[in-house]
Scaffold this motif. Structure first.
Motif, PDB file in Angstrom:
ATOM      1  N   PHE A   1      44.768   3.212 -54.090  1.00 52.02           N
ATOM      2  CA  PHE A   1      44.341   1.823 -54.006  1.00 52.02           C
ATOM      3  C   PHE A   1      45.151   0.968 -54.966  1.00 52.02           C
ATOM      4  O   PHE A   1      45.496   1.412 -56.066  1.00 52.02           O
TER       5      PHE A   1
ATOM      6  N   GLN B   1      36.105  -6.495 -51.146  1.00 52.21           N
ATOM      7  CA  GLN B   1      35.041  -6.145 -52.078  1.00 52.21           C
ATOM      8  C   GLN B   1      34.457  -7.427 -52.667  1.00 52.21           C
ATOM      9  O   GLN B   1      35.125  -8.149 -53.415  1.00 52.21           O
TER      10      GLN B   1
ATOM     11  N   LEU C   1      41.526  -5.311 -51.552  1.00 58.03           N
ATOM     12  CA  LEU C   1      42.203  -4.107 -52.026  1.00 58.03           C
ATOM     13  C   LEU C   1      43.099  -3.547 -50.928  1.00 58.03           C
ATOM     14  O   LEU C   1      42.660  -3.358 -49.789  1.00 58.03           O
TER      15      LEU C   1
ATOM     16  N   GLY D   1      30.121  -7.155 -57.257  1.00 54.64           N
ATOM     17  CA  GLY D   1      28.919  -6.338 -57.371  1.00 54.64           C
ATOM     18  C   GLY D   1      28.642  -5.456 -56.177  1.00 54.64           C
ATOM     19  O   GLY D   1      27.602  -4.784 -56.124  1.00 54.64           O
ATOM     20  N   LYS D   2      29.558  -5.431 -55.215  1.00 60.97           N
ATOM     21  CA  LYS D   2      29.373  -4.625 -54.007  1.00 60.97           C
ATOM     22  C   LYS D   2      30.465  -3.567 -53.907  1.00 60.97           C
ATOM     23  O   LYS D   2      31.393  -3.532 -54.712  1.00 60.97           O
ATOM     24  N   SER D   3      30.343  -2.710 -52.909  1.00 59.79           N
ATOM     25  CA  SER D   3      31.345  -1.668 -52.711  1.00 59.79           C
ATOM     26  C   SER D   3      32.434  -2.144 -51.755  1.00 59.79           C
ATOM     27  O   SER D   3      32.221  -3.080 -50.980  1.00 59.79           O
ATOM     28  N   PRO D   4      33.610  -1.531 -51.805  1.00 59.71           N
ATOM     29  CA  PRO D   4      34.680  -1.905 -50.866  1.00 59.71           C
ATOM     30  C   PRO D   4      34.277  -1.606 -49.423  1.00 59.71           C
ATOM     31  O   PRO D   4      33.661  -0.585 -49.147  1.00 59.71           O
TER      32      PRO D   4
ATOM     33  N   PHE E   1      45.683   0.277 -45.382  1.00 59.09           N
ATOM     34  CA  PHE E   1      44.334  -0.235 -45.212  1.00 59.09           C
ATOM     35  C   PHE E   1      44.133  -1.466 -46.087  1.00 59.09           C
ATOM     36  O   PHE E   1      44.685  -1.564 -47.178  1.00 59.09           O
TER      37      PHE E   1
ATOM     38  N   SER F   1      49.661   5.576 -43.602  1.00 61.19           N
ATOM     39  CA  SER F   1      48.533   4.757 -43.140  1.00 61.19           C
ATOM     40  C   SER F   1      48.257   3.714 -44.202  1.00 61.19           C
ATOM     41  O   SER F   1      48.374   3.994 -45.394  1.00 61.19           O
TER      42      SER F   1
ATOM     43  N   LEU G   1      35.953  -1.667 -45.365  1.00 60.55           N
ATOM     44  CA  LEU G   1      37.198  -1.732 -44.621  1.00 60.55           C
ATOM     45  C   LEU G   1      37.254  -2.980 -43.758  1.00 60.55           C
ATOM     46  O   LEU G   1      36.310  -3.309 -43.045  1.00 60.55           O
TER      47      LEU G   1
ATOM     48  N   TYR H   1      40.825  -3.421 -47.707  1.00 60.15           N
ATOM     49  CA  TYR H   1      39.404  -3.419 -47.986  1.00 60.15           C
ATOM     50  C   TYR H   1      39.033  -4.740 -48.658  1.00 60.15           C
ATOM     51  O   TYR H   1      39.817  -5.310 -49.426  1.00 60.15           O
TER      52      TYR H   1
ATOM     53  N   ASN I   1      48.162  14.632 -49.091  1.00 61.04           N
ATOM     54  CA  ASN I   1      46.730  14.365 -49.182  1.00 61.04           C
ATOM     55  C   ASN I   1      46.415  13.417 -50.336  1.00 61.04           C
ATOM     56  O   ASN I   1      45.511  13.673 -51.130  1.00 61.04           O
ATOM     57  N   LYS I   2      47.204  12.360 -50.403  1.00 60.74           N
ATOM     58  CA  LYS I   2      46.978  11.368 -51.454  1.00 60.74           C
ATOM     59  C   LYS I   2      46.563  10.043 -50.840  1.00 60.74           C
ATOM     60  O   LYS I   2      46.996   9.688 -49.733  1.00 60.74           O
ATOM     61  N   PHE I   3      45.718   9.350 -51.568  1.00 60.66           N
ATOM     62  CA  PHE I   3      45.236   8.052 -51.118  1.00 60.66           C
ATOM     63  C   PHE I   3      45.194   7.163 -52.341  1.00 60.66           C
ATOM     64  O   PHE I   3      44.528   7.499 -53.325  1.00 60.66           O
TER      65      PHE I   3
ATOM     66  N   SER J   1      47.848   5.812 -47.559  1.00 61.94           N
ATOM     67  CA  SER J   1      47.596   7.233 -47.444  1.00 61.94           C
ATOM     68  C   SER J   1      48.911   7.965 -47.223  1.00 61.94           C
ATOM     69  O   SER J   1      49.719   7.542 -46.388  1.00 61.94           O
TER      70      SER J   1
END
Lengths: 111, 115
Positions: free
Chosen positions: A101, A38, A88, A41-44, A34, A32, A46, A36, A97-99, A92
Motif C-alpha cells: 500500500f 478510507q 490508498l 476512523g474507518k477501514s479501507p 487497486f 494488479s 475497495l 482504496y 506474493n507481495k502486496f 500486487s
C-alpha cells in the motif's frame, strides 16, 4: 525507495471538479493495481482494481494504468463533498506474493 | 454475507499487559492479513496467511508480536508485553487467493491504546 509512492496531499478541489490522484510504483513485476478509499476512523474499502494498461471506468471513477511509466492514477469526475477521504493505492506482485500500500492521498472536496 | 469481523473494536490497556486481537475472515476466503495503521507509518502489513499457513511475517515488528490461524475461520494477533508504541489501529483483511494476492476486504479494525 518505497514500493508505492503517493503525494500525501491534501488535494483540495471544488465540488463538481475532477480530482486526479496519482501513484507510482517501483517494481516492474507489479501485476494488479487497486484504489482504496478510507474515510476518517474507518477501514479501507475497495473502489477499483485494474490489471491491464489503459483506462477502466466505473461510474464517476476512472482508473488509468501505464505499466511502461509505472504509473497508476484515479480520476474522480463531478467530485462531491462525500468523496473527501484518503485514497490508498496498492499493488500486487504475483511472483512474490507481495502486496504493498501507498501512504495515501488526502482529498478534500469543498462545497 | 457478513464481512470481516474483528474484536474487540476498542482496547485500552496498560503497558506490560497481554493483548489479543481476533479476526474472522469472510467465509470462503483463503488468505488473511494483519495490518497496523498509524499516522506516522501509514498502513503496514504485519503478517499474511494462506490456507492457515503463515507465508510472510517479515512485517512483524519484534518477538512481542505473534499471530496464529488455527482454522480457516479464525485468527489472533497477540502482543505480549504491550508497549505504548504499539498504540495503533489494527486491521484484519481477507481475500481469495487464486495463486496471487487479489482484492482484500478489510474488517472495521481494533483501536488499541497502550497507556
Amino acid at each position: 525507495q518505497k514500493e508505492v509512492e503517493q503525494n500525501s496531499g491534501p488535494l483540495s478541489v471544488p465540488e463538481g471538479a475532477i480530482a486526479s490522484l496519482n501513484c507510482t510504483y517501483s517494481d516492474r513485476g507489479s501485476q494488479s493495481f487497486f484504489w482504496y478509499r478510507q474515510y476518517s476512523g474507518k477501514s479501507p474499502e475497495l473502489i477499483m482494481s485494474i490489471y491491464s494498461n489503459g483506462d477502466k471506468e466505473d461510474g464517476r471513477f476512472t482508473a488509468q494504468l501505464n505499466k511502461a511509466s509505472q504509473y497508476v492514477s484515479l480520476l474522480i469526475r463531478d467530485s462531491q463533498p462525500s468523496d473527501s477521504a484518503t485514497y490508498l493505492c496498492a499493488v500486487s506482485l504475483y511472483n512474490f506474493n507481495k502486496f504493498y500500500f501507498g501512504s495515501g492521498t488526502k482529498l478534500n472536496v469543498k462545497p | 454475507d457478513a464481512g470481516v469481523i474483528q474484536s474487540p473494536r476498542h482496547e485500552v490497556t496498560e503497558m506490560g499487559q497481554e493483548v489479543t486481537l481476533r479476526c474472522k475472515p469472510i467465509s470462503g476466503h483463503n488468505s488473511l492479513f494483519w495490518y497496523r495503521q498509524t499516522m506516522m507509518r501509514g498502513l503496514e502489513l504485519l503478517i499474511y496467511f494462506n490456507n492457515n499457513v503463515p507465508i510472510d511475517d517479515s512485517g512483524m515488528p519484534e518477538d512481542r508480536f505473534s499471530a496464529k490461524m488455527p482454522n480457516a475461520s479464525f485468527s489472533t494477533l497477540k502482543i505480549q508485553p504491550s508497549e505504548p508504541r504499539d498504540s495503533a489501529v489494527y486491521f484484519c483483511a481477507s481475500s481469495y487467493d487464486r495463486g496471487y494476492i487479489d482484492t482484500q476486504y478489510f474488517g472495521p479494525g481494533t483501536r488499541l491504546t497502550v497507556l
